[in-house]
Design an enzyme around this catalytic site. Structure first.
Site, PDB file in Angstrom:
ATOM      1  CB  CYS A  93      -0.972  -0.039   1.173  1.00  0.00           C
ATOM      2  SG  CYS A  93      -2.366   1.110   1.005  1.00  0.00           S
ATOM      3  CG  HIS A 112      -3.524  -3.459   3.885  1.00  0.00           C
ATOM      4  ND1 HIS A 112      -2.367  -2.918   4.383  1.00  0.00           N
ATOM      5  CD2 HIS A 112      -4.127  -2.469   3.180  1.00  0.00           C
ATOM      6  CE1 HIS A 112      -2.269  -1.651   4.000  1.00  0.00           C
ATOM      7  NE2 HIS A 112      -3.323  -1.354   3.264  1.00  0.00           N
TER       8      HIS A 112
END
Length: 231
Positions: free
Chosen positions: A91, A187
């Protein structure tokens, strides 16, 4: 054999259990007879040599807090990436490897420029469970980002979206792969959910073509169930 893992910005960039990726790698190495040393590298510290470099995710305020420091580390990061060292970036950590982040208010945050891609902020948040196909099998994870990442034609995405948004919710790409650098918005942490991807990263960091088999019955069952649930 000792394996060195460098965790870059462990205090600033650690959303959604991203450090669990390191725990996963350490455990899978241990089961195969390897010991791992984890070295935390923060603001103002140099990046030492490593077998695996990990960068987790963070929000805009954390990105801004490390912005000056990451630009000081840009030359070293670019060197390791293009040399072929193994890197996993999640990310915000993934975004850091690109050229810049243009925020939704129009301000531009210059980044490392280590890889030819850029990110633009949007008002729409891309959040939810995601599934994408890769050369290492389907990957399942959780994404939560407002940045839209656009890759240059000179580099390849890590995967193609089956479910979710991916890089930008437009071109069906997810993440990036360049030599032995892996970037993704997934994630979760992503590696415990995807043992095949974890092992691909381990093979590259060890410089081997195959690994000793370990008991992945429960991990693979969890992986399959999540794929079925989200697609």
């Amino acid at each position: 054999m000792a394996v060195k893992i460098v965790h870059l910005y462990p205090d600033e960039l650690n959303l959604y259990g991203d450090s669990g990726n390191i725990a996963c790698i350490v455990k899978r190495l241990y089961l195969r007879g390897y010991n791992a040393e984890v070295v935390n590298v923060g603001v103002g510290e140099n990046i030492p040599s490593f077998d695996l470099l990990f960068i987790g995710g963070g929000q805009d305020r954390e990105m801004m807090a490390i912005n000056k420091d990451i630009k000081r580390k840009a030359e070293a990061l670019s060197y390791y990436i293009h040399k072929g060292n193994t890197i996993l970036a999640i990310c915000g950590g993934y975004q850091l490897l690109g050229e810049y982040y243009k925020m939704s208010n129009g301000s531009v945050m210059e980044l490392t420029g280590a890889l030819p891609f850029f990110t633009e902020g949007s008002r729409h948040r891309m959040i939810g469970n995601t599934v994408f196909s890769t050369p290492f099998g389907n990957v399942v994870g959780f994404e939560n980002h407002s940045g839209k990442t656009y890759l240059s034609k000179d580099i390849a995405p890590l995967g193609r979206i089956i479910k979710g948004f991916g890089n930008n919710a437009e071109d069906k790409t997810e993440g990036v792969i360049f030599k032995n650098t892996f970037g993704t918005y997934a994630h979760g942490p992503v590696l415990p959910k995807n043992p095949s991807l974890a092992d691909e990263i381990i093979k590259r960091m060890l410089g081997v073509d195959s690994l000793i088999n370990i008991d992945d019955e429960l991990e693979n069952k969890c992986h399959r169930q999540l794929i079925l649930r989200y697609t």
